[in-house]
Write a protein that holds these residues in place. Structure first.
Motif, PDB file in Angstrom:
ATOM      1  N   CYS A 133     -12.140   1.901   8.515  1.00  0.00           N
ATOM      2  CA  CYS A 133     -12.390   2.957   7.538  1.00  0.00           C
ATOM      3  C   CYS A 133     -13.722   3.593   7.893  1.00  0.00           C
ATOM      4  N   HIS A 248      -2.029   6.522  14.202  1.00  0.00           N
ATOM      5  CA  HIS A 248      -2.223   5.844  12.913  1.00  0.00           C
ATOM      6  C   HIS A 248      -3.485   6.325  12.199  1.00  0.00           C
ATOM      7  N   GLN A 250      -5.326   8.417   9.482  1.00  0.00           N
ATOM      8  CA  GLN A 250      -5.146   9.081   8.191  1.00  0.00           C
ATOM      9  C   GLN A 250      -6.470   9.738   7.814  1.00  0.00           C
ATOM     10  N   ASP A 276      -6.557   2.436  -2.035  1.00  0.00           N
ATOM     11  CA  ASP A 276      -5.159   2.816  -1.811  1.00  0.00           C
ATOM     12  C   ASP A 276      -4.749   2.512  -0.368  1.00  0.00           C
ATOM     13  N   TRP A 277      -5.633   2.849   0.564  1.00  0.00           N
ATOM     14  CA  TRP A 277      -5.364   2.622   1.986  1.00  0.00           C
ATOM     15  C   TRP A 277      -5.288   1.128   2.288  1.00  0.00           C
ATOM     16  N   THR A 279      -4.576  -1.307   0.219  1.00  0.00           N
ATOM     17  CA  THR A 279      -3.386  -1.857  -0.417  1.00  0.00           C
ATOM     18  C   THR A 279      -2.151  -1.561   0.425  1.00  0.00           C
ATOM     19  N   GLN A 280      -2.108  -0.360   0.970  1.00  0.00           N
ATOM     20  CA  GLN A 280      -0.994   0.018   1.840  1.00  0.00           C
ATOM     21  C   GLN A 280      -0.962  -0.852   3.092  1.00  0.00           C
ATOM     22  N   GLN A 281      -2.161  -1.089   3.677  1.00  0.00           N
ATOM     23  CA  GLN A 281      -2.216  -1.912   4.890  1.00  0.00           C
ATOM     24  C   GLN A 281      -1.891  -3.369   4.585  1.00  0.00           C
ATOM     25  N   ALA A 283       0.167  -4.442   2.531  1.00  0.00           N
ATOM     26  CA  ALA A 283       1.605  -4.577   2.322  1.00  0.00           C
ATOM     27  C   ALA A 283       2.387  -4.482   3.629  1.00  0.00           C
ATOM     28  N   THR A 284       1.693  -4.147   4.722  1.00  0.00           N
ATOM     29  CA  THR A 284       2.328  -4.006   6.023  1.00  0.00           C
ATOM     30  C   THR A 284       2.134  -5.283   6.823  1.00  0.00           C
ATOM     31  N   GLN A 286       0.995  -7.810   9.408  1.00  0.00           N
ATOM     32  CA  GLN A 286      -0.129  -7.727  10.324  1.00  0.00           C
ATOM     33  C   GLN A 286      -0.042  -8.825  11.364  1.00  0.00           C
TER      34      GLN A 286
END
Length: 294
Positions: A133, A248, A250, A276-277, A279-281, A283-284, A286
């Protein structure tokens, strides 16, 4: 979610670094290392880091922010942002050791902290780092600064009546006109002092971003010359062409937000975008723990 906030210390090449760890009761498998920039007043960007860490910890993410060697309470000689990769590695080690459930790490950086994060990825290719980030990365060069000043300062000044009144009345200092001509010369001279045999830190940043396989969140303030200079640089430098097209990446523009997101609304905006970012990661799927500790 409740969390603890406590000081911690850890070693880096024989010297002691000091940090603050925000650890939730039930931390997520993703942790965050905040890579700070240069020395700042405690109510500036460093206050932003405090509030960011607390907001992320409240959402379940463990966060470690720390001082490089030679900064704040950490031991050692002061060093520039392009010489702190060992410090970042030590911070990741420390976070991993203190949060047993951790499986991946995100680096979060502002200004030259964001630049240091990219340089770390270029130099180490650390498999534990699965996300970046970056807020207003620092890419300062004479040429990029000159182009930014001409486009975003002098162009605006030329549209102002007061500018022409001063010029025609003779009240404009010769030094100001000299600065303008110098900036025009530098802006058309390529990368200036960067044209050396040694690869520039900006090129290393670009390569670090290109080679990074994970997701990247890029935040750029609208009311910030560092962010404007970054855009000028990446849009004119060949080394950044592939990096700018990262699959990838954003990107979010933050209109009317300054360099350190100094207003409460700006800070909360950055916190929410980061959360938000993350949380999205989270959920993916890894990389595995074995990859992290390899």
């Amino acid at each position: 979610m409740s969390y603890t906030e406590e000081t911690t210390s850890f070693a880096c090449e024989g010297e002691r670094l000091v940090g603050i760890l925000n650890q939730p009761d039930t931390p997520a498998q993703t942790g965050v290392v905040v890579v700070v920039g240069g020395p700042q007043y405690r109510a500036g960007s460093h206050r932003q880091f405090v509030l960011l860490a607390r907001a992320l910890a409240d959402a379940g993410f463990a966060v470690l922010r720390f001082d490089y060697r030679g900064m704040g309470d950490s031991e050692g000689q002061p060093r520039q942002f392009d010489a702190v990769s060992a410090d970042i590695a030590a911070a990741i080690d420390a976070l991993q050791q203190r949060v047993a459930s951790l499986q991946q790490v995100v680096l979060w950086g502002l200004c030259d902290g964001a630049s240091a994060a990219l340089l770390y990825c270029f130099e180490s290719n650390d498999p534990r780092v699965t996300g970046l980030c970056l807020l207003n990365p620092w890419v300062r060069s004479e040429a990029s600064l000159a182009r930014t000043q001409i486009k975003h300062y002098y162009t605006q000044r030329l549209m102002q009546k007061a500018f022409w009144q001063k010029l025609l009345s003779g009240r404009m200092a010769l030094a100001a006109l000299s600065d303008l001509t110098d900036n025009i010369r530098l802006s058309t001279s390529g990368s200036g002092w960067l044209r050396t045999e040694k690869q520039s830190f900006q090129q290393s940043m670009a390569l670090g971003l290109q080679r990074f396989n994970g997701p990247i969140l890029l935040l750029l303030s609208g009311d910030d010359y560092v962010a404007k200079e970054f855009l000028e640089y990446v849009n004119t430098d060949a080394a950044w062409k592939d990096a700018w097209a990262h699959a990838h990446l954003q990107r979010h523009s933050l209109p009317e937000v300054d360099h350190t997101c100094s207003s409460a609304a700006s800070r909360q905006w950055v916190e929410q975008l980061t959360l938000d970012w993350l949380t999205q990661q989270a959920a993916t799927p890894q990389r595995s723990q074995e990859a992290m500790t390899a």
